[in-house]
Scaffold this motif. Structure first.
Motif, short mmCIF file in Angstrom:
data_model
loop_
_atom_site.label_atom_id
_atom_site.label_comp_id
_atom_site.label_asym_id
_atom_site.label_seq_id
_atom_site.Cartn_x
_atom_site.Cartn_y
_atom_site.Cartn_z
N THR A 18 34.59 39.25 45.28
CA THR A 18 35.51 39.38 46.42
C THR A 18 36.48 40.53 46.21
O THR A 18 36.74 41.32 47.12
CB THR A 18 36.30 38.06 46.60
N ARG A 99 47.61 40.08 45.98
CA ARG A 99 46.87 39.14 46.84
C ARG A 99 46.51 37.86 46.09
O ARG A 99 46.67 36.75 46.59
CB ARG A 99 45.60 39.79 47.36
N TRP A 100 46.00 38.03 44.85
CA TRP A 100 45.60 36.84 44.09
C TRP A 100 46.81 36.04 43.65
O TRP A 100 46.75 34.80 43.62
CB TRP A 100 44.77 37.26 42.87
N VAL A 102 49.60 35.68 45.30
CA VAL A 102 50.03 34.94 46.48
C VAL A 102 49.07 33.78 46.76
O VAL A 102 49.50 32.66 47.09
CB VAL A 102 50.12 35.88 47.70
N LYS A 103 47.77 34.04 46.60
CA LYS A 103 46.79 33.00 46.90
C LYS A 103 46.89 31.84 45.92
O LYS A 103 46.84 30.67 46.31
CB LYS A 103 45.38 33.59 46.86
N VAL A 104 47.05 32.15 44.62
CA VAL A 104 47.19 31.08 43.63
C VAL A 104 48.48 30.32 43.86
O VAL A 104 48.51 29.08 43.79
CB VAL A 104 47.16 31.68 42.21
N ALA A 106 50.11 29.98 46.71
CA ALA A 106 49.95 29.17 47.92
C ALA A 106 49.12 27.93 47.64
O ALA A 106 49.40 26.84 48.15
CB ALA A 106 49.30 30.01 49.02
N CYS A 107 48.09 28.09 46.81
CA CYS A 107 47.24 26.96 46.47
C CYS A 107 48.03 25.94 45.64
O CYS A 107 47.89 24.73 45.82
CB CYS A 107 46.03 27.44 45.68
N GLN A 110 50.13 23.90 47.91
CA GLN A 110 49.46 23.18 48.98
C GLN A 110 49.89 21.72 49.00
O GLN A 110 49.93 21.07 47.96
CB GLN A 110 47.94 23.24 48.77
N LEU A 320 41.73 27.82 42.55
CA LEU A 320 41.33 28.24 43.90
C LEU A 320 40.14 27.47 44.45
O LEU A 320 40.01 27.32 45.67
CB LEU A 320 41.02 29.74 43.90
#
Length: 566
Positions: A18, A99-100, A102-104, A106-107, A110, A320
């Motif tokens: 990705t 990006r990663w 922020v994604k981690v 956010a996860c 959750q 993730l």
């Protein structure tokens, strides 16, 4: 025959793919520029060889000047291509790492509980170090390709002089990469273990910071610090192991590269001595033999960086790709609805059943703290609906039919140990900056004295975890945040345990006034809050054993009187 599991790609590999796919443009541009840089570096000794060859033969000042100009062009090309190539790649790298991260993050935030055996400190390490190391693949691949370009250009140039020199470079490079690829596997395994141990040490620190005050309270801080020292020592020893492996790898790579360069130099010298190549070609060969060490060093380090990036990607995949504990439903609760707990059995709760009508203020007096905690966990959707018997309905809808986000937009469960964040009083009360009830929430929670105490008022700076506030101030700040949210259904768990009796009385009145006409549930043993409620439910042995107003229960129930009277 392969099974579906065998055919399924590994999550770490998916993350790397990705990252590569969405940065293909930047990587292509960076690869071209870095390839140009390596080609220019390779052209420099070739140009020197040609200059020596033609200058000795023609002895022309004009040709010498032209050669110097050509060298200036090569140097300029090398400088600019490196500058802009690395700018493109590093921008893509840092953007991808962001990006990663922020994604981690956010996860990790959750609301859907995730079945991941990782603590918050470990998630923090994954969101920082592992995200950065995974994004390094954006630079690794272009540098790998450009280094390959340099080696191939050198091999072709040497092959033109003498085929044996070209074959020696190709064969030597293949041999070096074969040896180092085997060694890089050990680096990957050692790095994964180091990352896990460092993350565990980080998690231990986070736990210690969270529990520092209670640890000091009962004298457990020394034992806790010894526990951290043990975990940190394990991480240090593993880091030393990784450093040793990296040292052996780097030393082996440098030695093999030097051996290849020496072999090329000696072979070129022998060929020149034998008259098979000219002096200019000898100069070119010696220059390329010296130059080739750098791209070979870079080329040989790439397997190590790939293994580190893959190890980090696999750790990110733990967060993730972890499946949610419960699949959220599609429905939303009706606005202004009530709350119903129907025959719930979980932990210390034994077929608990009660109902709170819309707009009602109900207090729950739980004789056992465990029962209060279990009820709060279920209402906060920290426990998925399939993990307990019975049904909880919010706004007429079962929790299993609702998305967790929808539940939490409609019903707010404020824990007794609500977190305080670094910022200001205002940003802690109204994190989104959209509440219209901040003044009223401050008044109802009796936070007015804290605001008045500082000339900055609501803009008074709050340290991380509210370190510059007292326990009662932190609790009232958390309560103000819950009240300012103005949720349709508000559940408060022991909101006044750290305040004095007079303040508690005023807070109880403030909550009742501000929440008038809104569904409110308070799980508490505070007489002031129990008295302010429309009715009180007595929770004992996991069930509701009595129900009435606070004053009637005091007059008729001796157990209740003994449990809540102060």
């Amino acid at each position: 025959m392969t099974t579906p599991d065998a055919q399924r790609p590994r999550p770490g590999s998916d993350i790397l793919r990705t990252a590569l796919r969405r940065n293909i443009g930047a990587m292509a541009g960076g690869t071209v520029l870095m390839g140009l840089y390596q080609a220019g570096e390779t052209a420099f000794p070739i140009a020197l060889g040609l200059i020596v060859e033609h200058t000795m033969r023609d002895r022309s000042p004009g040709l010498l000047a032209l050669s110097i100009a050509a060298l200036a062009v090569i140097i300029t090309t090398v400088s600019l291509s490196w500058r802009f190539g690395m700018r493109i790649l590093q921008k893509a790298n840092t953007t991808e790492a962001h990006r990663w991260r922020v994604k981690v993050a956010a996860c990790g935030l959750q609301p859907v509980a995730r079945d991941v055996d990782l603590k918050s400190g470990e998630v923090l390490t994954i969101a920082t170090e592992d995200a950065d190391q995974t994004a390094d693949i954006i630079e690794v691949v272009p540098l790998l390709i450009s280094s390959l370009v340099a080696v191939l250009v050198a091999a072709v140039a040497l092959g033109v002089a003498d085929i044996r020199l070209g074959l020696l470079v190709i064969a030597g490079t293949a041999a070096i990469l074969t040896v180092l690829s085997v060694m890089s596997r050990r680096i990957g395994g050692s790095t994964r273990e180091q990352q896990a141990r460092v993350a565990r040490a980080g998690a231990k620190v986070a736990d210690l910071i969270t529990g520092l005050r209670p640890l000091h309270g009962f004298g457990g801080n020394h034992a806790a610090f010894r526990s951290y020292r043990k975990v940190s020592t394990e991480a240090r020893l593993q880091a030393v192991t990784v450093a040793k492996v990296n040292g052996v790898y780097a030393g082996t790579a440098l030695a093999l590269n030097a051996v290849l360069a020496a072999a090329v130099t000696l072979t070129a010298g022998w060929l020149a001595f034998d008259g098979r190549i000219s002096i200019g070609e000898l100069v070119m060969a010696v220059g390329l033999a010296q130059f080739i060490i750098e791209p070979l060093k870079l080329f040989s380090e790439m397997p190590k960086y790939v293994m580190v990036a893959r190890a980090s990607a696999e750790r990110m995949a733990l967060v993730l790709t972890a499946p949610p504990v419960t699949e959220p439903g599609p429905e939303r609760p009706a606005a202004g609805g009530g709350l119903e707990v129907d025959c719930v059995r979980y932990g210390s709760l034994n077929k608990l059943k009660f109902q709170v009508a819309a707009g009602e203020f109900v207090a729950i007096a739980a004789y056992r703290p465990r029962a209060a905690a279990d009820l709060a966990s279920i209402l906060a959707v920290n426990v998925p609906p399939h993990a307990y018997e019975g049904v909880v309905r919010v706004g007429g809808r079962e929790l299993a039919e609702l998305s967790v986000e929808a539940v939490r937009e409609h019903m707010l469960v404020n824990p007794y140990d609500g977190e305080i964040f670094a910022g200001t009083l205002r940003t802690n009360i109204d994190p989104s900056g959209t509440s219209r009830l901040v003044p009223e929430a401050v008044e109802a929670s009796m936070l007015t004295d804290v605001v008045a105490l500082h000339r900055e008022g609501l803009d008074y700076a709050v340290r991380d975890r509210g370190a510059n506030l007292s326990g009662g101030q932190r609790q009232r700040l958390s309560l103000a945040r819950a009240l300012a949210a103005d949720a349709d259904v508000l559940v408060l768990h022991d909101p006044t345990t750290a305040v004095d009796a007079v303040t508690e009385q005023l807070v109880a009145r403030g909550i009742a006034e501000l929440r008038r006409g809104r569904t409110t549930v308070v799980i508490t043993s505070s007489p002031a809050l129990l008295d302010a409620a429309d009715r009180v439910l007595v929770l004992d042995d996991g069930i509701v054993t009595a129900e009435d107003t606070h004053r009637n229960l005091l007059a008729t129930d001796e157990d209740y009187c003994a449990a809540v009277a102060r």
